[in-house]
Structure formats: structure tokens, C-alpha cells
Design an enzyme around this catalytic site. Structure first.
Site, PDB file in Angstrom:
ATOM      1  N   SER A 235       0.845  -1.191   0.000  1.00  0.00           N
ATOM      2  CA  SER A 235       0.000   0.000   0.000  1.00  0.00           C
ATOM      3  C   SER A 235       0.881   1.242   0.000  1.00  0.00           C
ATOM      4  O   SER A 235       2.102   1.160   0.001  1.00  0.00           O
ATOM      5  CB  SER A 235      -0.895  -0.001   1.234  1.00  0.00           C
ATOM      6  OG  SER A 235      -0.098   0.272   2.374  1.00  0.00           O
ATOM      7  N   LYS A 236       0.204   2.373   0.003  1.00  0.00           N
ATOM      8  CA  LYS A 236       0.894   3.670  -0.049  1.00  0.00           C
ATOM      9  C   LYS A 236       1.949   3.801   1.034  1.00  0.00           C
ATOM     10  O   LYS A 236       3.016   4.363   0.816  1.00  0.00           O
ATOM     11  CB  LYS A 236      -0.129   4.784   0.134  1.00  0.00           C
ATOM     12  CG  LYS A 236      -0.662   5.278  -1.178  1.00  0.00           C
ATOM     13  CD  LYS A 236      -0.912   6.774  -1.120  1.00  0.00           C
ATOM     14  CE  LYS A 236      -1.111   7.320  -2.521  1.00  0.00           C
ATOM     15  NZ  LYS A 236      -2.443   7.702  -2.836  1.00  0.00           N
TER      16      LYS A 236
END
Ligand code: GLU
Length: 465
Positions: A235-236
Site C-alpha cells: 500500500s501507499k
């Protein structure tokens, strides 16, 4: 042998992230390695979540990465009539039927099945009712199994009794994902589907639709997902951004494709591959069947390698664009591609990215009058002892008949011999004087890159600081 036709089919509900880009790359490589075709389809049927902005960003990202596609881009939303035509055909041929069971009915069936220890599914109540309205369901085979030889995972098979009579057309008349994908892939001539393994459960269901229609079933492959260093879904927060954000941070596209390819594909121990090389070497047989771990440090390293190898003139052009886009204004206008081309070879060995290189190049491209001086460095190195020495050297540089690297070296050697001092005594002070800070490439290279006029102006300014 038939030509390989593969595709990438993103849903434009967000930007193209690293995982999607890797899927696109593998699919592209699969086609290109075999001299086949690579198609692009935008699956924009979810009207609420799909945006034009995301569609454009996906197309731009693919372009930037060099993943060119054949034929026109297909927009799935434009094909609803065709999807419905096929659904009607399935009804006419007895492979699909209308169903009027309510959501509550279906929920109750599922619950009952679970209680009896069976797999929760629609029980086929409307199969033989010959209704003429409602949702449309596939009349799926109840016996036997549906298997396929996955290009990545090997043979996968599922009992047909495990599968629902899936919905092909919803109450509101819209075709479902599984139906639309099959019809589009078939119509686009796709015979190789490589996608994320979040779709692996859809594949046997899609195969049932192909079979009901009497169409050739493509070859399927499902690539495992990418994990963060903590082994959780990428994820980010792991630094996994959209492709265009890497462009903004000054990554080179060939570094991105190279790094992405290595997340799940290998060729011996080799780390660096040009696109041409990947096209030559790619085979789905070498796609790994376990999740890969995203490693930002390695990604940066790969980018640094490409920065070093890049043609200086190309980097100069990219730096110009980069400066115009990210900084803009007077500063961007004051610098030319030629300025960057002059200093690129000097900075390339150390630059991690275009952004990094732009920062490193600032001392070289601003006029002496605007050169920022690092306060600490000035305090330490531009002292009452060193300033007069810098002044003397400036005078000698001004008087040099030829301004070139050997002459500069001779000049400095003679100077320290005459004064009986070590080079060390003047090296850092001169560096600070001409670039404003204590790090720079080799002193004489730097002087050459700056040119005599700038060196003199800077030395003069430093002495007066
Ligand atoms: N549109 C689907 C997605 O973005 C992919 C469909 C497919 O590759 O078959 O997840």
C-alpha cells in the site's frame, strides 16, 4: 501457430499503481516476446467509481512506461448492447435463464446450505421455470469439474458443484463483470489473459461462459500480488505510489519497468534489463508463483543505475522538462538544455533520480550572484586565512592563457608548492567558494563545468562574504 493476443483491462477507479503497472508490463511482454498483439481495454462499467481523470492517467502512465498497445482502446461501457445481445443468445440456446428470486430468497438458500454443511449458493429454483423477466443466470453444469492450466500457478480445477448459476445480467439490465470480460476478450481476439491472482476465482466461471458460447477458451495466468516489506498487502505507506508519482519524483521509465519486471520475473541473477532485452528473454515460465516484496531501496538503486547509463543529452532534455514542470517560473526560463548537457556527465555518477540531479545541478546553473552559500560551510572554510589565498588563485586563473583541466591542475600544484601548503588547505575553501557547499564532483571538473567567468565571479563573491 496462432498469434498471441494479450491485453490489459484496468478499471479506471483510481490511478495506475505499481501492482497494476506490473500486470500490464507482464501482459505486454507476453505479447511482444512472441511478436503478438497487446490490447488495452478500459473497464469503465462502474459508472459511479470510474472517472475520466483516472482513465487519462492510466493511458498516460502506459505511454510513459513505453507499454504501447495495438488497435484502438476499447471502452467496456460502450459495449453494453453487444453484452446484452450475447446474454439473449445464451437464453435462446438454453444456457441461461431468467430468475425472479429476491435477495432475501437467495440469502435464505445460502443459509440453509451452510446449515446442511454444503457450499452456500443459489439453488437453481428458477432453472426450469421458463420465466420471461428478472435477472439472467447462467445454467451452469452441475457435474464434473472445470480446470485450466494456469501459466503461472499450474493446473487449477474446481468442482462444478461448487459454482453458482452466476448472474449475467442484473435487475437493472446491466451485464455483470464476468460476462462482459468474456465477451470483450473474445471479440478483441484475446487468447492469453494474464492478470492479478485476485481474479483466479473468476476464471473457472468465465470458462463456463466461454464453453456455453462454444468459444475458444484463452490461456490464463495469474500473477501473485506484491507485498510490502512487512509482508502485508502493498500500500501507499510502503512507498508504493501511482506510476505518475514516480515520474514526479524523477524516476526514469526504464528503471520503473525494469524494477517491476524483477518483482515476480527473473532471468538467472541478472538485475538490469533494457526493454529490448526483456522482450527477448521474457517467458511466462519464469514468472514466480509466490508474492514478491516491494523494496524501495532496491528500486532507488535500479533508478540510480539507469541515471548513470543514460545519454547525457537525453537527461538534459528530461531535466529541462522536469524543471519547467516542477519548478517553473524565472528559474526554469533561465536554464537551457545546453546548460544541463554540460553538467550532466559530471552529476550522473552520483544522481539517484532526476530530482536529485536537479538539486545537485542548482549550484552549476544559477548565476554567481544568486548562488546560495551554506552558512556552516562558509564559517568553517571561508576564513581570514583562506580568503586571501582564494583571491590569489582567482588572479592566477584570470591570467591563465588556456582554461582547461591540465592547466588548472598545474596552477594549483604550483601554488601550493610556492606557499609550502597542502592541497587540503585550499581544496575545501575553493569548493565552498565556487559551489557554496562542501560536496561537489572533482574540483577541476567542477571548474570546467562552471567555466572561467563563473568561477572568477564566485571566487570574488566568496572573498567578499
Ligand atoms: N478490470 C479488472 C480489474 O481492474 C481486471 C479484469 C481482468 O483482467 O480480467 O481488476
Amino acid at each position: 501457430m496462432t498469434k498471441i493476443v494479450s491485453r490489459f483491462a484496468p478499471s479506471p477507479t483510481g490511478y495506475l499503481h505499481i501492482g497494476g503497472a506490473r500486470t500490464a508490463l507482464f501482459s505486454w511482454l507476453l505479447a511482444r516476446a512472441a511478436g503478438g498483439e497487446f490490447r488495452l481495454r478500459i473497464e469503465d462499467t462502474d459508472r459511479e467509481r470510474s472517472t475520466k481523470e483516472a482513465t487519462d492517467a492510466i493511458i498516460d502512465s502506459m505511454k510513459w512506461l513505453g507499454l504501447d498497445h495495438d488497435g484502438e482502446i476499447v471502452f467496456q461501457s460502450a459495449r453494453a448492447d453487444r453484452h446484452n445481445e450475447i446474454i439473449d443468445r445464451l437464453i435462446e440456446t438454453g444456457h441461461a435463464y431468467y430468475c425472479r428470486c429476491s435477495k432475501e430468497d437467495v440469502d435464505a438458500m445460502r443459509e440453509k446450505a451452510m446449515k446442511e454443511g454444503r457450499k452456500p449458493k443459489y439453488d437453481g429454483t428458477c432453472r426450469d421455470k421458463r420465466l420471461t423477466s428478472g435477472v439472467v443466470r447462467l445454467k451452469a453444469p452441475q457435474e464434473g469439474a472445470t480446470g485450466f492450466d494456469d501459466m503461472v500457478k499450474g493446473f487449477i480445477s474446481i468442482e462444478n458443484s461448487e459454482m453458482d448459476d452466476m448472474i449475467l445480467r442484473r435487475t437493472d439490465g446491466t451485464p455483470t463483470y464476468n460476462l462482459a470480460v468474456v465477451v470483450d476478450d473474445h471479440d478483441m481476439g484475446v487468447n492469453h489473459v494474464l492478470r492479478g491472482d485476485d481474479h483466479v476465482n473468476n476464471t473457472p466461471r468465465q470458462i463456463l461462459i466461454y464453453k456455453a458460447l462454444g468459444w475458444d477458451v484463452p490461456k490464463f495466468g495469474h500473477v501473485p500480488m506484491i507485498l510490502g516489506p512487512d509482508k502485508k498487502k502493498l500500500s501507499k505507506r510502503h512507498g508504493a505510489l501511482s506510476v505518475m508519482e514516480y515520474e514526479k519524483m524523477g524516476y526514469l521509465p526504464e528503471a520503473v519497468t525494469n524494477y517491476l519486471a524483477r518483482l515476480g520475473w527473473s532471468h538467472g541473477d541478472q538485475e538490469l534489463f533494457t526493454m529490448d532485452e526483456m522482450v527477448r528473454l521474457f517467458s511466462p515460465d519464469h514468472l514466480g508463483n509466490s508474492p514478491s516484496v516491494f523494496d524501495l531501496t532496491k528500486f532507488e538503486w535500479v533508478n540510480g543505475q539507469y541515471m548513470q547509463q543514460a545519454d547525457p543529452d537525453r537527461l538534459a532534455g528530461l531535466l529541462c522538462d522536469f524543471l519547467a514542470r516542477e519548478v517553473g517560473g524565472e528559474e526554469a526560463k533561465a536554464v537551457s538544455r545546453a546548460d544541463f548537457a554540460r553538467i550532466a556527465p559530471l552529476l550522473q555518477p552520483r544522481a539517484k533520480s532526476l530530482l536529485d540531479m536537479l538539486e545537485q545541478s542548482r549550484p552549476f546553473i544559477v548565476d554567481a550572484a544568486y548562488l546560495p552559500y551554506d552558512e556552516k560551510a562558509v564559517k568553517k572554510f571561508l576564513t581570514d586565512e583562506t580568503k586571501p589565498l582564494i583571491g590569489e588563485i582567482a588572479a592566477r586563473i584570470e591570467a591563465l592563457p588556456e582554461y582547461d583541466e591540465p592547466s588548472l591542475e598545474d596552477l594549483h600544484r604550483e601554488f601550493i608548492e610556492e606557499k609550502g601548503i597542502k592541497f587540503k588547505v585550499i581544496a575545501q575553501p575553493i569548493r565552498v567558494a565556487i559551489v557554496g557547499k562542501t560536496q561537489s564532483p572533482g574540483l577541476f571538473e567542477t571548474m570546467m563545468a562552471l567555466g572561467r567567468e563563473q568561477v572568477l565571479k564566485r571566487m570574488k563573491r566568496a572573498v567578499e562574504l
